[in-house]
Design a protein around this motif. Sequence first.
Motif, PDB file in Angstrom:
ATOM      1  N   GLU A   1      -2.638  -2.381  -6.277  1.00  0.00           N
ATOM      2  CA  GLU A   1      -1.854  -3.244  -5.395  1.00  0.00           C
ATOM      3  C   GLU A   1      -2.756  -4.269  -4.722  1.00  0.00           C
ATOM      4  O   GLU A   1      -3.953  -4.041  -4.548  1.00  0.00           O
ATOM      5  CB  GLU A   1      -1.113  -2.403  -4.343  1.00  0.00           C
ATOM      6  CG  GLU A   1      -1.981  -1.637  -3.374  1.00  0.00           C
ATOM      7  CD  GLU A   1      -2.413  -2.406  -2.137  1.00  0.00           C
ATOM      8  OE1 GLU A   1      -1.919  -3.540  -1.928  1.00  0.00           O
ATOM      9  OE2 GLU A   1      -3.258  -1.886  -1.397  1.00  0.00           O
TER      10      GLU A   1
ATOM     11  N   THR B   1      -6.704  -0.651  -4.487  1.00  0.00           N
ATOM     12  CA  THR B   1      -6.306  -1.927  -3.902  1.00  0.00           C
ATOM     13  C   THR B   1      -7.313  -3.003  -4.277  1.00  0.00           C
ATOM     14  O   THR B   1      -8.524  -2.741  -4.340  1.00  0.00           O
ATOM     15  CB  THR B   1      -6.199  -1.833  -2.372  1.00  0.00           C
ATOM     16  OG1 THR B   1      -5.935  -3.144  -1.827  1.00  0.00           O
ATOM     17  CG2 THR B   1      -7.475  -1.294  -1.740  1.00  0.00           C
TER      18      THR B   1
ATOM     19  N   ARG C   1       1.018   3.927  -3.189  1.00  0.00           N
ATOM     20  CA  ARG C   1       0.683   5.357  -3.081  1.00  0.00           C
ATOM     21  C   ARG C   1       1.833   6.230  -3.574  1.00  0.00           C
ATOM     22  O   ARG C   1       1.617   7.237  -4.269  1.00  0.00           O
ATOM     23  CB  ARG C   1       0.329   5.701  -1.637  1.00  0.00           C
ATOM     24  CG  ARG C   1      -1.036   5.171  -1.191  1.00  0.00           C
ATOM     25  CD  ARG C   1      -1.450   5.783   0.131  1.00  0.00           C
ATOM     26  NE  ARG C   1      -0.560   5.410   1.213  1.00  0.00           N
ATOM     27  CZ  ARG C   1      -0.739   4.350   2.000  1.00  0.00           C
ATOM     28  NH1 ARG C   1      -1.790   3.557   1.809  1.00  0.00           N
ATOM     29  NH2 ARG C   1       0.095   4.092   2.986  1.00  0.00           N
TER      30      ARG C   1
ATOM     31  N   SER D   1       0.824  -1.215   0.000  1.00  0.00           N
ATOM     32  CA  SER D   1       0.000   0.000   0.000  1.00  0.00           C
ATOM     33  C   SER D   1       0.853   1.257   0.000  1.00  0.00           C
ATOM     34  O   SER D   1       0.592   2.196  -0.760  1.00  0.00           O
ATOM     35  CB  SER D   1      -0.932  -0.002   1.213  1.00  0.00           C
ATOM     36  OG  SER D   1      -1.824  -1.092   1.164  1.00  0.00           O
TER      37      SER D   1
END
Length: 212
Positions: A104, A34, A22, A18
Motif C-alpha cells: 500500500e 508500505t 493489513r 494501511s
Amino acid sequence: MRDVRVVLIGGTSHAGKSTAARAVADRLGFECRTTDRLARHPGRPWRTPVWEVPPHVAEHYRSLTVDELTDSVLGHYRRLWPRIEELVAAHAAVDGGRGGLVLEGSALWPAEVAALTAPNTAAVWLTADEEVISARMRAESGYDALADGERRLVDAFLARTLRYQALMLDRLAEPGLDRVEVDGRSPEEVADAVLAAVEEQGTVGRPAAGPR
C-alpha cells in the motif's frame, strides 16, 4: 484474478490504505508492506508522544505552495517507482520463491501501475470525501490543541493531500481503473470491497468486464 499474488492499494493520505492493506493481507495470508518504508520524503508534519517534527520538515511545509508541495511528492514517487516495480515483479513471479504481497502507499500512481506487465497482480485505489480526510487528519494531529504555527503545517499537508487525490481521480477515470469509496464503510467492509474488485480484474487495476 483468482491466482493473484500481489495486491496494490493506492490512495491519498488518511484514506485508510494501511488498515485495508493489513486486513486484506491477513485474509490472503500475504506479507503486508508500505511504500513509505522504501525511501524517505518529508512526511506528516505534526508531533507525536515519541517524535518531534524535524526543522527541515517544518520548513518544507512552511515555505512551499500547495503546487510545489504536490510537485515535490510526485517527483519523489517517480524516483521511487523502479524500486516498487522490482518488488512487485519479485513477488508476482510464481517461481520466484516469495510469498504473496499486499503493498500500500500513495506512491502507487495510476499511470505507472496501469502500465505494469507483472502477472498475478491486482490494484485498487481508495478514495474518501474531503471532509472525511480532513476530519481524520485533524483528529490524528490533535489539531484543536496545536499552536497557530503548528496548525499551518497541518493545513499545508492537508492541502497537498486533497490536491493529490484530485489529480489521482483524474488519472483513474480515463483508463477505468478500480477504486473503492471508503465513506460510511467499516474497515472490514473496505477490505471486502477491495477483495471483490481484485476477484473481478482481468488486467492490473481493470475489471475484466470494463469500467464500472
